[in-house]
Structure formats: C-alpha cells, structure tokens
Design a protein around this motif. Structure first.
Motif, PDB file in Angstrom:
ATOM      1  N   ILE A 183      28.644  69.511  39.520  1.00 47.22           N
ATOM      2  CA  ILE A 183      29.054  68.773  40.713  1.00 47.22           C
ATOM      3  C   ILE A 183      27.794  68.500  41.523  1.00 47.22           C
ATOM      4  O   ILE A 183      27.180  69.423  42.072  1.00 47.22           O
ATOM      5  CB  ILE A 183      30.082  69.555  41.542  1.00 47.22           C
ATOM      6  N   LEU A 184      27.394  67.240  41.562  1.00 47.29           N
ATOM      7  CA  LEU A 184      26.164  66.856  42.227  1.00 47.29           C
ATOM      8  C   LEU A 184      26.323  66.942  43.742  1.00 47.29           C
ATOM      9  O   LEU A 184      27.429  67.097  44.272  1.00 47.29           O
ATOM     10  CB  LEU A 184      25.762  65.444  41.815  1.00 47.29           C
ATOM     11  N   SER A 185      25.205  66.820  44.453  1.00 49.37           N
ATOM     12  CA  SER A 185      25.218  67.029  45.899  1.00 49.37           C
ATOM     13  C   SER A 185      26.051  65.995  46.655  1.00 49.37           C
ATOM     14  O   SER A 185      26.491  66.244  47.768  1.00 49.37           O
ATOM     15  CB  SER A 185      23.783  67.017  46.436  1.00 49.37           C
ATOM     16  N   ASP A 186      26.294  64.818  46.039  1.00 48.35           N
ATOM     17  CA  ASP A 186      27.113  63.801  46.701  1.00 48.35           C
ATOM     18  C   ASP A 186      28.597  63.953  46.390  1.00 48.35           C
ATOM     19  O   ASP A 186      29.418  63.162  46.843  1.00 48.35           O
ATOM     20  CB  ASP A 186      26.653  62.400  46.294  1.00 48.35           C
ATOM     21  N   GLY A 187      28.955  64.982  45.594  1.00 47.08           N
ATOM     22  CA  GLY A 187      30.347  65.210  45.229  1.00 47.08           C
ATOM     23  C   GLY A 187      30.747  64.610  43.897  1.00 47.08           C
ATOM     24  O   GLY A 187      31.884  64.784  43.450  1.00 47.08           O
ATOM     25  N   THR A 188      29.837  63.915  43.229  1.00 44.72           N
ATOM     26  CA  THR A 188      30.119  63.352  41.910  1.00 44.72           C
ATOM     27  C   THR A 188      30.294  64.471  40.886  1.00 44.72           C
ATOM     28  O   THR A 188      29.482  65.385  40.809  1.00 44.72           O
ATOM     29  CB  THR A 188      28.983  62.411  41.472  1.00 44.72           C
ATOM     30  N   HIS A 189      31.369  64.364  40.074  1.00 46.06           N
ATOM     31  CA  HIS A 189      31.616  65.322  38.996  1.00 46.06           C
ATOM     32  C   HIS A 189      31.073  64.756  37.685  1.00 46.06           C
ATOM     33  O   HIS A 189      31.324  63.589  37.362  1.00 46.06           O
ATOM     34  CB  HIS A 189      33.109  65.598  38.848  1.00 46.06           C
ATOM     35  N   VAL A 190      30.362  65.592  36.941  1.00 46.94           N
ATOM     36  CA  VAL A 190      29.749  65.187  35.682  1.00 46.94           C
ATOM     37  C   VAL A 190      30.100  66.214  34.615  1.00 46.94           C
ATOM     38  O   VAL A 190      29.910  67.415  34.829  1.00 46.94           O
ATOM     39  CB  VAL A 190      28.213  65.095  35.824  1.00 46.94           C
ATOM     40  N   TRP A 191      30.619  65.736  33.472  1.00 43.37           N
ATOM     41  CA  TRP A 191      30.910  66.624  32.339  1.00 43.37           C
ATOM     42  C   TRP A 191      29.978  66.257  31.194  1.00 43.37           C
ATOM     43  O   TRP A 191      29.882  65.089  30.812  1.00 43.37           O
ATOM     44  CB  TRP A 191      32.352  66.464  31.879  1.00 43.37           C
ATOM     45  N   LEU A 192      29.299  67.244  30.632  1.00 42.14           N
ATOM     46  CA  LEU A 192      28.386  67.026  29.515  1.00 42.14           C
ATOM     47  C   LEU A 192      29.009  67.545  28.232  1.00 42.14           C
ATOM     48  O   LEU A 192      29.450  68.694  28.161  1.00 42.14           O
ATOM     49  CB  LEU A 192      27.050  67.749  29.746  1.00 42.14           C
ATOM     50  N   LYS A 304      36.474  65.744  26.767  1.00 41.80           N
ATOM     51  CA  LYS A 304      36.429  66.276  28.129  1.00 41.80           C
ATOM     52  C   LYS A 304      37.713  67.018  28.465  1.00 41.80           C
ATOM     53  O   LYS A 304      37.719  67.961  29.258  1.00 41.80           O
ATOM     54  CB  LYS A 304      36.170  65.127  29.104  1.00 41.80           C
ATOM     55  N   ASN A 305      38.820  66.634  27.828  1.00 42.79           N
ATOM     56  CA  ASN A 305      40.114  67.269  28.057  1.00 42.79           C
ATOM     57  C   ASN A 305      40.392  68.405  27.083  1.00 42.79           C
ATOM     58  O   ASN A 305      41.514  68.907  27.008  1.00 42.79           O
ATOM     59  CB  ASN A 305      41.224  66.220  27.976  1.00 42.79           C
ATOM     60  N   GLY A 306      39.378  68.804  26.305  1.00 42.20           N
ATOM     61  CA  GLY A 306      39.516  69.965  25.426  1.00 42.20           C
ATOM     62  C   GLY A 306      40.194  69.685  24.108  1.00 42.20           C
ATOM     63  O   GLY A 306      40.754  70.604  23.495  1.00 42.20           O
ATOM     64  N   GLU A 307      40.136  68.432  23.623  1.00 45.18           N
ATOM     65  CA  GLU A 307      40.816  68.095  22.382  1.00 45.18           C
ATOM     66  C   GLU A 307      39.961  67.191  21.505  1.00 45.18           C
ATOM     67  O   GLU A 307      39.087  66.467  21.992  1.00 45.18           O
ATOM     68  CB  GLU A 307      42.144  67.382  22.670  1.00 45.18           C
ATOM     69  N   PHE A 308      40.222  67.246  20.206  1.00 43.28           N
ATOM     70  CA  PHE A 308      39.792  66.206  19.285  1.00 43.28           C
ATOM     71  C   PHE A 308      40.960  65.246  19.149  1.00 43.28           C
ATOM     72  O   PHE A 308      42.091  65.657  18.874  1.00 43.28           O
ATOM     73  CB  PHE A 308      39.476  66.771  17.893  1.00 43.28           C
ATOM     74  N   PHE A 309      40.724  63.965  19.318  1.00 44.93           N
ATOM     75  CA  PHE A 309      41.756  62.956  19.138  1.00 44.93           C
ATOM     76  C   PHE A 309      41.246  62.005  18.072  1.00 44.93           C
ATOM     77  O   PHE A 309      40.319  61.239  18.295  1.00 44.93           O
ATOM     78  CB  PHE A 309      42.000  62.218  20.456  1.00 44.93           C
ATOM     79  N   PHE A 310      41.846  62.086  16.869  1.00 41.58           N
ATOM     80  CA  PHE A 310      41.389  61.294  15.735  1.00 41.58           C
ATOM     81  C   PHE A 310      42.362  60.148  15.494  1.00 41.58           C
ATOM     82  O   PHE A 310      43.496  60.370  15.090  1.00 41.58           O
ATOM     83  CB  PHE A 310      41.312  62.152  14.471  1.00 41.58           C
ATOM     84  N   ARG A 311      41.907  58.942  15.738  1.00 43.68           N
ATOM     85  CA  ARG A 311      42.773  57.802  15.463  1.00 43.68           C
ATOM     86  C   ARG A 311      41.987  56.562  15.071  1.00 43.68           C
ATOM     87  O   ARG A 311      42.008  56.130  13.943  1.00 43.68           O
ATOM     88  CB  ARG A 311      43.672  57.493  16.658  1.00 43.68           C
ATOM     89  N   ASP A 312      41.277  55.981  16.019  1.00 45.37           N
ATOM     90  CA  ASP A 312      40.658  54.675  15.775  1.00 45.37           C
ATOM     91  C   ASP A 312      39.250  54.762  15.191  1.00 45.37           C
ATOM     92  O   ASP A 312      38.785  53.825  14.556  1.00 45.37           O
ATOM     93  CB  ASP A 312      40.614  53.865  17.085  1.00 45.37           C
ATOM     94  N   GLU A 313      38.565  55.867  15.414  1.00 44.38           N
ATOM     95  CA  GLU A 313      37.194  55.966  14.919  1.00 44.38           C
ATOM     96  C   GLU A 313      37.163  56.298  13.432  1.00 44.38           C
ATOM     97  O   GLU A 313      38.118  56.819  12.871  1.00 44.38           O
ATOM     98  CB  GLU A 313      36.421  57.007  15.721  1.00 44.38           C
TER      99      GLU A 313
END
Length: 378
Positions: A183-192, A304-313
């Motif tokens: 969570i950056l100083s401006d309030g932006t949330h970042v997930w790596l 980011k939501n804790g899942e593998f979603f296999f469909r279009d790729e």
C-alpha cells in the motif's frame, strides 16, 4: 431461488446438455464418489452452490427450466468448490484424475518478498509477523498477512512535503513462488505476482505519481485528478487518474498485456497510444503496434484472487503460470501437446500435484515430477 447449477443438472437428466455441459456434470460425479455430500452444513452447500453458479455463468449458457433435480452431483460440486478444487476440465472418454508420477510434492507459493530501501539495505519480508521498519524516509509497517503499508505521518523532521520525488526510492521484489501486497503512501494498493517487482518513491511530491514495474502487477490506484498515476514497464507507459488494472510484462511471454477492470487508462509506446475501457486488454508484441481486444477479466486477475483460472490462454502459457508460482522448471517431450482443452479454476493454495492431476483428467497429457522439474508427455 433457481440456480444455474440446478438448471444444468436438470438438462443433464433430460439429455439436453451440450458435450461441454455434460463433461462438467460427469467430472463432478466422478469426484463425488469417495465423499459424503450430505455431511456438509446447509450454509456451506449454499455457499459452494453460489460459486458454482458464478462459474457456470462464465463458462456455459444454460436456459431456464423448471427444477426437479438437484441431488448428490450438486452437493459434490459444492464440496469440491469449498475445498478449492472447483475445476471444469473437459474430459476425454470419461477419464478420471490420476496417473501422475512424482518423487516428491511441492507446496504452493506464499507471501514472500525483499524490500530494498533507498540507502541500499535489503529487508526480508517473508516472516509472518507484524513489525515496523524504521527508515530515513519514514516508517513502514509490515503486516503478518503479507502486506507492506507506508505511513507518511511517521516521517522524520523533513516532513513529506520536503521529500522530493526521486528521493527515497524503494523496491519490492518477489521471487518465483512468492507474492506480496504493497500500500503506497498515496493509498494505492499494489499486488505483485511471482517473479515481479515495483520501484516507487516513498512520497509522491511531483506533478505525477510515477512507478516502475517488472513481471505481473495488479493496481487499485487511489484517485487524484491533479496527480496522474504513471506506470512504466514492458517498454510501455500506462497513465491513469484512478482505476483498477493488471499489467503482465513477463519477458518470457509473447506480449505485454494491460487489462482494465475499472476506470480508464491510456497506454503509450513508441509514439502510438491506445485508450482502454473496462473489459479490454491492450497487447504489445515486440514493442510494435498495440492491439486491443475484449477479455475475461476474471481469468486475468485470478492469480490476485488466489486461483488458477484456465480457459482462454494456451496450455503452455498456463504451464508458465504454474512454473512461476511453484518455482519449477518444465521440459516438454516431443509427444507433449501444444494445446489442451481446459476450462476452469483451482486454488493456488493446492500442492502442485493436485493441480497437475486435474489437468491430467483431460486424458490428453501426463506429467512426471522429479524434484523441481516437470516433464510433460502425451
């Protein structure tokens, strides 16, 4: 309340399912046999059924019919979903999961990263505990849930207004098998995601908020119409005022992909630009022309939501996701398929063997796992 799951099961009973829909039901039926569906509390069944409905809405089209049939197959689906194994894999000749050969298993990735401060110090963020990281630029709180929070109220006597842009640059980097939230100083949330990094100033005191990334990063940008947010990564620039978007800039992927979930962004590279609306993805191939297409955003941000979603790729793109998250190497035998008919999700918290077994259920592929090396064959 009528549910998509109940309607799908009635279609199956009435022999009205498409081949895709039939595969979904039969997969769950095969998985149900070793478990007792009716042991689940009603609220858990309903929660699982609600998630199944959501998945069916995304994967198949089911026409409403009167519901007269929802028994153990529906309950089985709910059990698998609650267990985090809600995968819809299109089966070949009713094959069941299994057959994988492995000497050892590999646990899922976890919250781990390295923070590099402006003075060059490196801090390991792997420990699951709350702690405060004092720095010359301010105070940083590391939380036990894998979250790094910047708090400018603890800055030194300089004060945030005196800390210039470019001063106090920090970098968070995740290894293969790691993920982290900042969570950056401006309030932006970042997930790596695994094998990714972000470099940013402790304080955004310039006319723009500028960060640099590598790998895959998801942003929920704090709105500030007077100070645009700029992301540099994958030889492109993304400009926003406040929005939710994902950038995949891994160097082993064919294209840099920027996907918009909310708001609006402008992508620029080599004198050309494109503006996205929610549900669109910009693809940049070899730093050339930007192409824009509509995509399933749930699949894009499933990591980011804790899942593998296999469909279009493609199959190999999905295998690269697995390789990064479990920190493994992959070898393809000459017989290995170039593509695989997949369509579904499974929790990223599962051991690697469980993910591979679900893919083997298609009947088109086999895996051999030795140490941290996977050999793929037909």
């Amino acid at each position: 309340m009528k549910s998509q799951a109940k309607e799908l099961l009635q279609k199956y009973q009435s022999a009205l399912c498409t081949q895709e829909e039939k595969a979904i039901v039969e997969f769950y039926y095969q998985q149900w046999q070793p478990v007792t569906a009716y042991d689940l509390p009603e609220e858990e069944l309903q929660a699982g059924l609600a998630k199944l409905d959501l998945a069916i809405n995304k994967l198949v089209s089911v026409r409403p019919r009167s519901h007269t049939f929802w028994t153990k197959v529906t309950s089985a689906a709910a059990i698998l979903i609650i267990a985090g194994a809600g995968a819809f894999f299109y089966l070949k000749n009713n094959n069941t999961p299994g057959g994988i050969t492995y000497a050892t298993d590999i646990a899922a990735g976890s919250n781990k990263a390295t923070l590099t401060l402006s003075d060059g110090r490196k801090i390991n963020l792997d420990q699951d505990n709350n702690s405060e990281i004092p720095t010359q630029d301010g105070s940083i709180l590391k939380k036990a849930n894998g979250q790094l929070v910047y708090d400018l109220s603890h800055l030194s006597s300089k004060g945030p207004e005196k800390l210039k842009q470019g001063e106090g640059i920090n970098t968070v980097q995740t290894p293969l098998g790691g993920q982290y939230e900042v969570i950056l100083s401006d309030g932006t949330h970042v997930w790596l995601n695994a094998g990714s990094s972000i470099s940013y100033p402790v304080a955004f005191n310039d006319k723009v908020r500028s960060v640099h990334i590598r790998g895959e990063v998801y942003f929920e940008v704090a709105k500030n119409k007077n100070k645009p947010f700029i992301v540099h990564g994958g030889n492109q620039t993304v400009q926003v005022l406040g929005t939710h978007f994902n950038i995949n800039s891994y160097t082993d992927e064919e294209a840099v992909k920027t996907t918009l979930l909310e708001g609006m962004v402008k992508i620029s590279v080599s004198g050309t630009s494109a503006t996205l609306i929610p549900g669109q993805q910009a693809q940049l191939v070899q730093n050339k022309r930007i192409s824009v297409l509509s995509v399933n955003t749930d699949e894009v941000v499933s990591w980011k939501n804790g899942e593998f979603f296999f469909r279009d790729e493609s199959f190999r793109a999905n295998m690269r996701k697995i390789a990064r998250w479990y920190n493994v190497d992959i070898d393809y035998d000459a017989s290995a398929p170039q593509n695989l008919p997949l369509g579904g999700w499974i929790s990223r918290s599962k051991n690697i063997s469980e993910v591979l077994k679900m893919m083997e259920a298609t009947g088109y592929v086999h895996f051999k796992l030795e140490g941290r090396r996977i050999t793929v064959t037909k």
